[in-house]
Scaffold this motif. Structure first.
Motif, PDB file in Angstrom:
ATOM      1  N   ASN A  20       1.359  -1.241   0.685  1.00 24.90           N
ATOM      2  CA  ASN A  20      -0.278  -0.167   0.117  1.00 24.90           C
ATOM      3  C   ASN A  20       1.105   1.434  -0.221  1.00 24.90           C
ATOM      4  O   ASN A  20       1.110   1.862   0.750  1.00 24.90           O
ATOM      5  CB  ASN A  20      -1.172   0.548   1.577  1.00 24.90           C
ATOM      6  N   ILE A  21       1.361   1.673  -1.343  1.00 24.17           N
ATOM      7  CA  ILE A  21       2.609   2.632  -1.472  1.00 24.17           C
ATOM      8  C   ILE A  21       1.790   4.063  -0.478  1.00 24.17           C
ATOM      9  O   ILE A  21       2.192   4.638   0.368  1.00 24.17           O
ATOM     10  CB  ILE A  21       2.380   2.709  -3.173  1.00 24.17           C
ATOM     11  N   ARG A  22       0.849   4.268  -1.108  1.00 23.51           N
ATOM     12  CA  ARG A  22       0.251   5.579  -0.415  1.00 23.51           C
ATOM     13  C   ARG A  22       0.020   6.050   1.353  1.00 23.51           C
ATOM     14  O   ARG A  22       1.023   6.365   1.572  1.00 23.51           O
ATOM     15  CB  ARG A  22      -1.007   5.850  -0.301  1.00 23.51           C
ATOM     16  N   ARG A  23      -0.080   4.561   1.728  1.00 16.92           N
ATOM     17  CA  ARG A  23       0.011   4.463   3.222  1.00 16.92           C
ATOM     18  C   ARG A  23       1.720   4.548   3.928  1.00 16.92           C
ATOM     19  O   ARG A  23       2.003   5.073   4.815  1.00 16.92           O
ATOM     20  CB  ARG A  23      -0.377   3.109   3.289  1.00 16.92           C
ATOM     21  N   VAL A  24       2.439   3.255   2.901  1.00 17.34           N
ATOM     22  CA  VAL A  24       2.933   3.264   4.133  1.00 17.34           C
ATOM     23  C   VAL A  24       4.765   4.210   3.290  1.00 17.34           C
ATOM     24  O   VAL A  24       5.103   5.057   4.525  1.00 17.34           O
ATOM     25  CB  VAL A  24       4.393   2.080   3.007  1.00 17.34           C
ATOM     26  N   CYS A  28       6.077   6.712   6.307  1.00 11.20           N
ATOM     27  CA  CYS A  28       7.785   6.798   6.854  1.00 11.20           C
ATOM     28  C   CYS A  28       8.247   8.008   7.040  1.00 11.20           C
ATOM     29  O   CYS A  28       9.332   8.048   7.398  1.00 11.20           O
ATOM     30  CB  CYS A  28       8.915   5.985   5.456  1.00 11.20           C
ATOM     31  N   LYS A  29       7.290   9.034   6.469  1.00  7.43           N
ATOM     32  CA  LYS A  29       7.444  10.367   6.228  1.00  7.43           C
ATOM     33  C   LYS A  29       7.036  10.504   7.926  1.00  7.43           C
ATOM     34  O   LYS A  29       8.088  11.552   8.313  1.00  7.43           O
ATOM     35  CB  LYS A  29       6.426  10.915   5.426  1.00  7.43           C
ATOM     36  N   VAL A  30       6.243  10.183   8.364  1.00  7.20           N
ATOM     37  CA  VAL A  30       5.880  10.547  10.093  1.00  7.20           C
ATOM     38  C   VAL A  30       6.779  10.347  10.853  1.00  7.20           C
ATOM     39  O   VAL A  30       7.061  11.004  11.624  1.00  7.20           O
ATOM     40  CB  VAL A  30       3.891  10.172  10.283  1.00  7.20           C
ATOM     41  N   MET A  31       7.077   9.007  10.754  1.00  5.36           N
ATOM     42  CA  MET A  31       8.398   8.534  11.803  1.00  5.36           C
ATOM     43  C   MET A  31       9.220   9.527  11.541  1.00  5.36           C
ATOM     44  O   MET A  31      10.542   9.678  11.811  1.00  5.36           O
ATOM     45  CB  MET A  31       8.444   6.687  11.568  1.00  5.36           C
TER      46      MET A  31
END
Ligand code: GLU
Length: 256
Positions: A20-24, A28-31
């Motif tokens: 799920n590209i959008r989700r992942v 990763c951006k938020v983390m």
């Protein structure tokens, strides 16, 4: 804060087993941003078997152990490739840590795991932990990544474990069957009544369900670590969690 984030298979992949590209990307951006803000993060990631299913264009998760182990070997590479690529975009370095139950039961091996984890955090690296599915058969496996998340949180002396899956939190009844079911926002003790609320159904591609999540909560609370169950469909909730807002179900371990 030292936060362990556990991502379930249903959060990371579509039902096809493909990423799920959008989700992942958003996760990763938020983390990465939370790391930039000074938090220490550890990721416990499921999804190896599902990614193997997707990569080899199989239609569903096989049931025999050697095929599952082979798929985990294929999918784990793919998972780490993706994490390395996405976190690198934000200048963060990832490290792969693969464990079995036998590793954490053995005092010496567990201490090695702990030392490595602490050193990785000192080096500013983001450890990405999964079960070593290629060698873990039933006798030596942790078995599910909710429990693995709790093992990671306890050994890392984390402040908080966040289980991100396909459910908002713990409900008074099964929300898929009972429209009256209400979310329980906070839990301070795992009473027998509460434990009885756990059904057992996980998703098609993952392993855990509410039983494993409550077991993880018990391990965390005993070690003084808080745990949150929340829906992985909103990665930005991690910001709210880091700011102490109420999200999902919070189990109080008493450290904060
Ligand atoms: N270790 C498994 C995998 O990466 C997942 C186990 C779980 O979801 O609990 O596919």
């Amino acid at each position: 804060m030292r936060i362990v984030v556990k991502l379930g298979t249903s959060t990371l992949t579509h039902a096809t087993g493909k990423l799920n590209i959008r989700r992942v990307e958003l996760l990763c951006k938020v983390m990465s941003d939370l790391k930039n803000a000074g938090h220490e993060l550890i990721l416990v990631s499921s999804g190896a078997i599902a990614m193997g299913v997707g990569k080899l264009n199989m239609t569903r998760k096989p049931s025999d152990i050697p095929t599952k182990q082979a798929l985990a070997a294929v999918g784990q590479c793919e998972l780490m490739y993706i994490y390395d690529k996405l976190f690198s975009e934000y200048h963060h370095t990832v490290a792969q840590v693969l464990l079995t139950g036998a590793d954490v039961e053995d005092q010496h091996r567990c201490m090695n795991f702990q030392n490595t984890l602490f050193r990785l955090l000192e080096l500013g690296v983001l450890p990405v932990i999964n079960e070593n599915d290629t060698v873990a058969t039933a006798e030596i496996a942790v078995g599910d990544n909710d429990t693995l998340g709790a093992i990671a949180a306890v050994n890392a002396r984390a402040d908080l474990l966040v289980l991100m899956s396909d459910i908002e939190g713990l409900y008074t009844a099964d929300p898929r069957r009972d429209p009256q079911a209400a979310l329980i926002p906070e839990v301070r003790a795992l009473t027998p009544e509460l434990l009885a609320l756990a059904g057992d159904a996980g998703s098609d591609l993952g392993t855990g369900g509410m039983v494993t999540k409550l077991r993880a909560a018990g391990m965390c609370m005993e070690a003084g670590c808080d745990m949150i169950i929340t829906n992985g469909t909103r990665p930005e909730d991690l910001y709210r969690i880091a700011e102490g807002e109420r999200v999902g179900t919070r189990f109080y371990g008493g450290r904060q």
